[in-house]
Design a protein around this motif. Sequence first.
Motif, mmCIF file in Angstrom:
data_model
loop_
_atom_site.group_PDB
_atom_site.id
_atom_site.type_symbol
_atom_site.label_atom_id
_atom_site.label_comp_id
_atom_site.label_asym_id
_atom_site.label_seq_id
_atom_site.Cartn_x
_atom_site.Cartn_y
_atom_site.Cartn_z
ATOM 1 N N ARG A 94 0.791 -1.142 0.207
ATOM 2 C CA ARG A 94 0.137 0.338 -0.003
ATOM 3 C C ARG A 94 1.037 1.668 0.196
ATOM 4 O O ARG A 94 0.290 2.245 -0.831
ATOM 5 C CB ARG A 94 -1.381 0.296 0.493
ATOM 6 N N PHE A 95 1.688 1.058 0.912
ATOM 7 C CA PHE A 95 2.666 2.152 0.952
ATOM 8 C C PHE A 95 3.165 2.295 -0.592
ATOM 9 O O PHE A 95 4.182 3.158 -0.661
ATOM 10 C CB PHE A 95 3.273 2.373 2.075
ATOM 11 N N THR A 96 3.752 1.220 -0.847
ATOM 12 C CA THR A 96 5.054 1.329 -2.572
ATOM 13 C C THR A 96 4.327 2.456 -3.387
ATOM 14 O O THR A 96 4.598 2.684 -3.947
ATOM 15 C CB THR A 96 5.441 0.312 -2.366
ATOM 16 N N ASP A 97 2.806 1.166 -3.347
ATOM 17 C CA ASP A 97 1.790 1.818 -4.304
ATOM 18 C C ASP A 97 1.412 3.009 -4.274
ATOM 19 O O ASP A 97 1.101 4.166 -5.557
ATOM 20 C CB ASP A 97 0.481 0.955 -4.233
ATOM 21 N N ALA A 98 1.116 3.525 -2.714
ATOM 22 C CA ALA A 98 0.643 4.719 -3.300
ATOM 23 C C ALA A 98 2.118 6.293 -3.724
ATOM 24 O O ALA A 98 1.855 7.537 -4.431
ATOM 25 C CB ALA A 98 0.849 5.933 -1.085
ATOM 26 N N ALA A 99 3.547 5.729 -2.875
ATOM 27 C CA ALA A 99 4.041 6.246 -3.367
ATOM 28 C C ALA A 99 4.391 6.091 -4.909
ATOM 29 O O ALA A 99 4.641 7.108 -5.725
ATOM 30 C CB ALA A 99 6.044 5.346 -2.852
ATOM 31 N N ALA A 100 4.288 4.971 -5.884
ATOM 32 C CA ALA A 100 3.811 5.135 -6.837
ATOM 33 C C ALA A 100 3.189 5.814 -7.771
ATOM 34 O O ALA A 100 3.567 6.691 -8.928
ATOM 35 C CB ALA A 100 4.097 3.518 -7.628
ATOM 36 N N ALA A 101 1.879 6.225 -6.997
ATOM 37 C CA ALA A 101 0.938 6.730 -7.701
ATOM 38 C C ALA A 101 0.908 8.372 -7.755
ATOM 39 O O ALA A 101 0.799 9.094 -8.334
ATOM 40 C CB ALA A 101 -0.580 6.509 -6.682
ATOM 41 N N GLU A 102 1.974 9.037 -6.494
ATOM 42 C CA GLU A 102 2.131 9.796 -6.224
ATOM 43 C C GLU A 102 3.346 11.127 -7.490
ATOM 44 O O GLU A 102 3.052 11.499 -7.914
ATOM 45 C CB GLU A 102 2.695 10.284 -5.000
ATOM 46 N N THR A 103 4.431 9.588 -7.510
ATOM 47 C CA THR A 103 4.759 10.022 -8.670
ATOM 48 C C THR A 103 4.541 10.001 -9.786
ATOM 49 O O THR A 103 4.833 10.566 -10.753
ATOM 50 C CB THR A 103 6.362 8.620 -8.628
ATOM 51 N N ALA A 104 3.881 9.352 -10.521
ATOM 52 C CA ALA A 104 2.821 8.705 -11.589
ATOM 53 C C ALA A 104 2.257 10.362 -11.926
ATOM 54 O O ALA A 104 2.255 10.609 -12.672
ATOM 55 C CB ALA A 104 1.855 7.172 -11.882
ATOM 56 N N LYS A 105 2.188 10.974 -10.932
ATOM 57 C CA LYS A 105 0.427 12.194 -10.916
ATOM 58 C C LYS A 105 1.336 13.441 -11.065
ATOM 59 O O LYS A 105 0.887 13.777 -11.944
ATOM 60 C CB LYS A 105 -0.013 12.081 -9.658
ATOM 61 N N ALA A 106 2.782 13.274 -10.738
ATOM 62 C CA ALA A 106 3.830 13.957 -11.190
ATOM 63 C C ALA A 106 3.504 14.594 -12.164
ATOM 64 O O ALA A 106 4.511 13.059 -13.111
ATOM 65 C CB ALA A 106 4.769 14.438 -10.075
ATOM 66 N N PRO A 107 3.710 15.686 -13.381
ATOM 67 C CA PRO A 107 3.855 15.281 -15.099
ATOM 68 C C PRO A 107 5.834 15.814 -15.102
ATOM 69 O O PRO A 107 6.418 16.403 -13.627
ATOM 70 C CB PRO A 107 3.128 16.916 -15.277
ATOM 71 N N VAL A 108 6.305 14.692 -15.583
ATOM 72 C CA VAL A 108 7.469 14.556 -16.094
ATOM 73 C C VAL A 108 7.755 15.536 -16.885
ATOM 74 O O VAL A 108 7.081 15.976 -18.377
ATOM 75 C CB VAL A 108 7.909 13.363 -16.446
ATOM 76 N N PRO A 109 8.580 17.016 -17.024
ATOM 77 C CA PRO A 109 8.823 18.147 -18.072
ATOM 78 C C PRO A 109 9.676 16.887 -19.223
ATOM 79 O O PRO A 109 10.472 16.126 -19.499
ATOM 80 C CB PRO A 109 9.866 18.719 -17.193
ATOM 81 N N GLU A 110 8.867 17.665 -20.193
ATOM 82 C CA GLU A 110 9.525 17.107 -21.726
ATOM 83 C C GLU A 110 10.423 18.032 -21.948
ATOM 84 O O GLU A 110 11.080 19.123 -21.445
ATOM 85 C CB GLU A 110 8.950 17.759 -22.518
ATOM 86 N N LYS A 111 11.781 17.339 -22.488
ATOM 87 C CA LYS A 111 13.364 17.952 -22.680
ATOM 88 C C LYS A 111 12.785 18.852 -23.494
ATOM 89 O O LYS A 111 12.460 18.412 -24.557
ATOM 90 C CB LYS A 111 14.043 16.128 -24.353
ATOM 91 N N PRO A 112 13.350 20.065 -23.829
ATOM 92 C CA PRO A 112 12.962 21.435 -24.570
ATOM 93 C C PRO A 112 13.807 21.300 -25.602
ATOM 94 O O PRO A 112 14.928 20.884 -25.663
ATOM 95 C CB PRO A 112 13.165 23.179 -23.815
ATOM 96 N N ILE A 113 13.251 21.360 -26.828
ATOM 97 C CA ILE A 113 13.645 21.473 -28.169
ATOM 98 C C ILE A 113 13.888 22.928 -28.475
ATOM 99 O O ILE A 113 12.736 23.771 -29.014
ATOM 100 C CB ILE A 113 12.878 21.003 -29.069
ATOM 101 N N PHE A 114 15.606 22.935 -28.404
ATOM 102 C CA PHE A 114 15.535 24.635 -29.644
ATOM 103 C C PHE A 114 16.310 24.706 -30.695
ATOM 104 O O PHE A 114 16.786 23.835 -30.922
ATOM 105 C CB PHE A 114 16.817 25.252 -28.778
#
Length: 171
Positions: free
Chosen positions: A51-71
């Motif tokens: 339950r604790f690891t699933d909650a931590a994984a869910a928190e990580t999954a909810k946080a958006p991963v910033p895309e690598k910028p293209i310049f």
Amino acid sequence: MATSSPAATAAASVATDPPAPRRTSKLLIGLVAALGLAAAGAAAYVFVAPRFTDAAAAETAKAPVPEKPIFVLLEPLTVNLQSEGRSRFLQIGMALKVRDERAKAQIVEFMPELRSRLLVLLSNRAPESLVTSEDKARLAAEIHSALNAPLADGLPELGIASVSFNSFVVQ
């Protein structure tokens, strides 16, 4: 006097000895209790830890991963500015942040036309209109609008997200 045989003496001594202490039963009870506690701990780990690891994984999954910028880096431009009396010029270097690789490829393909748009836009400036940071922010917005416009009728916008200056010299 009666003599007794060694077997009879052993039998008599066994019958008269007090019973052995119940140490083995206490040891057995302690061992069973320890095993029960270990089983309870293992069960708690199996059922509670996920339950604790699933909650931590869910928190990580909810946080958006910033895309690598293209310049796309543009070569520096130098343009003459409008001034009274003496000649003044602007040397400007910039980078365009684009939304995807398709936009980057299109910008690189049409770079001569984009540089021409920039030269026309920048050459009609007075040097006094390029001094403050607000002036530069306004200029960046104008460049964004001019470069992001479709290159031909029926084509979409280029996909430029923002314009950043990496050199800005007014002389």
